[in-house]
Design a protein around this motif. Structure first.
Motif, short mmCIF file in Angstrom:
data_model
loop_
_atom_site.label_atom_id
_atom_site.label_comp_id
_atom_site.label_asym_id
_atom_site.label_seq_id
_atom_site.Cartn_x
_atom_site.Cartn_y
_atom_site.Cartn_z
N TYR A 158 42.96 8.69 14.05
CA TYR A 158 42.54 10.09 14.02
C TYR A 158 43.35 10.85 12.97
O TYR A 158 44.53 10.58 12.78
N ALA A 213 39.44 8.92 21.30
CA ALA A 213 39.48 9.98 20.29
C ALA A 213 38.08 10.51 19.98
O ALA A 213 37.88 11.72 19.89
N TYR A 239 34.31 13.12 13.89
CA TYR A 239 33.89 11.79 13.44
C TYR A 239 32.46 11.85 12.94
O TYR A 239 31.64 12.59 13.47
#
Length: 82
Positions: free
Chosen positions: A11, A70, A78
């Protein structure tokens, strides 16, 4: 990060988001490390990285589990390519 080869980036985001993910990872038994290139550059006397962008790394053996966490925690960070 001295043993970077055994860690993989999961991340990149704000320091607050990274700290939150670290807490979740800790509760899940996932070891993680933070890398802040901007802060490191300032301390060394030169620029580097982007302000407010911190990278979170996990041990490769926990990468898939950490990535799932995440992505479910911060889905807007994302793309489908990742």
């Amino acid at each position: 990060m001295s043993t970077e080869e055994s860690y993989e980036r999961v991340y990149t985001g704000s320091e607050t988001n990274v700290q939150y993910l670290q807490e979740i990872f800790d509760k899940s038994g996932i070891s993680s490390r933070v890398r802040n290139d901007f802060d490191s550059g300032l301390r060394a006397g030169f620029g580097g990285g982007l302000p407010g962008q911190v990278q979170l790394f996990v041990i490769k053996s926990h990468y898939d589990e950490a990535l799932k966490i995440a992505k479910s925690t911060f889905p807007k960070d994302y793309t489908d390519d990742e």
